[in-house]
Design an enzyme around this catalytic site. Structure first.
Site, PDB file in Angstrom:
ATOM      1  N   ASP A   1       0.836  -1.196   0.000  1.00 11.42           N
ATOM      2  CA  ASP A   1       0.000   0.000   0.000  1.00 11.42           C
ATOM      3  C   ASP A   1       0.878   1.256   0.000  1.00 11.42           C
ATOM      4  O   ASP A   1       0.640   2.208  -0.759  1.00 11.42           O
ATOM      5  CB  ASP A   1      -0.911  -0.023   1.227  1.00 11.42           C
ATOM      6  CG  ASP A   1      -1.764   1.230   1.337  1.00 11.42           C
ATOM      7  OD1 ASP A   1      -2.451   1.567   0.362  1.00 11.42           O
ATOM      8  OD2 ASP A   1      -1.741   1.868   2.396  1.00 11.42           O
TER       9      ASP A   1
ATOM     10  N   GLU B   1      -1.947  -5.238  -3.518  1.00 15.29           N
ATOM     11  CA  GLU B   1      -0.991  -4.515  -2.681  1.00 15.29           C
ATOM     12  C   GLU B   1       0.095  -5.465  -2.168  1.00 15.29           C
ATOM     13  O   GLU B   1       1.289  -5.125  -2.170  1.00 15.29           O
ATOM     14  CB  GLU B   1      -1.718  -3.870  -1.498  1.00 15.29           C
ATOM     15  CG  GLU B   1      -2.622  -2.719  -1.895  1.00 15.29           C
ATOM     16  CD  GLU B   1      -3.428  -2.178  -0.738  1.00 15.29           C
ATOM     17  OE1 GLU B   1      -3.839  -1.014  -0.801  1.00 15.29           O
ATOM     18  OE2 GLU B   1      -3.672  -2.935   0.241  1.00 15.29           O
TER      19      GLU B   1
END
EC number: 3.1.26.3
Length: 238
Positions: A55, A127
């Site tokens: 992320d 992610e």
């Protein structure tokens, strides 16, 4: 331990990515959903730490790309655009282009309830994959794969106006289907001291005001006016 069948599956993904992992266990970990831990004694950790890292990595890569693409834009606008890219919608869309659901290791219950195609799980897996790519190959590999498989395909398909660099040129192109169309920019107002001025511009299309824009210089204000006109004309989204 990675089985031969699992290794073949991961090799398939690496061919799609155009990158061969040095640590295959790391790539495999990117697909271990927490629900899988309850059913496989060998699996000790899920992909959640990689998800956390990915992320941050994706947010950084996107920020660098936007900083480069929009040299005249302020922090507020860059933040707004980044929020449209670094989100569940674009990450889950990207995950589907890689067919990441196919490689997920899920608990039976999660699998039976459609976990392989759930947006939240796919976005988290995307992610995690980029977290693994960073740890295995570094930022150069992450940037290369993001440019090849994320910016040039996913982001453009989701919102094609995100990476329009020159709204004035795009406005010209959009309205010049009719060669007689006249586009004129006019200064509406300027304010502030010489070292910190702001300019308000409007754009007229065939003598009709179609958009307004404000900027630290006339060029930036014209770009914002052109963008406003494109939004109001339905050529691009807000």
């Amino acid at each position: 331990m990675i089985t031969k069948e699992r290794e073949e599956l991961l090799n398939e993904l690496m061919q799609t990515l155009g990158y061969k992992f040095k640590d295959l266990e790391l790539l495999n970990l990117a697909f271990v959903h927490r629900s899988y831990l309850n059913e496989c004694k060998e699996a000790k950790i899920s992909n959640e730490r990689l998800e956390f890292l990915g992320d941050v990595i994706l947010g950084f890569v996107v920020s660098v790309e936007l900083y480069s693409q929009f040299s005249d834009s302020d922090e507020g606008y860059l933040t707004k655009i980044r929020s449209k890219i670094v989100c569940e919608e674009s990450f889950s869309y990207a995950a589907r282009t890689f067919d990441l659901g196919k490689y997920l290791l899920l608990g039976k219950g999660e699998d039976n309830f459609g976990g392989r195609d759930r947006n939240s799980i796919l976005a988290d897996t995307f992610e995690a994959l980029f977290g693994a790519l960073y740890l295995d190959g570094g930022m150069d590999i992450v940037t290369e794969i993001a440019n090849k498989h994320f910016f040039d395909t996913v982001v453009y398909k989701i919102n094609k106006n995100i990476f329009i660099k020159d709204y004035k040129s795009y406005l010209q192109e959009y309205f010049h289907k009719n060669s007689t169309t006249k586009i004129v920019y006019n200064l509406v107002a300027e304010r502030g001291p010489d070292h910190n001025k702001e300019f308000d511009m409007c754009v007229n299309i065939d003598d009709k005001v179609m958009g307004y824009g404000t900027g630290k210089n006339k060029k930036q204000a014209e770009q914002n006016a052109a963008r406003d006109a494109l939004v109001k004309s339905g050529a691009i989204s807000e």
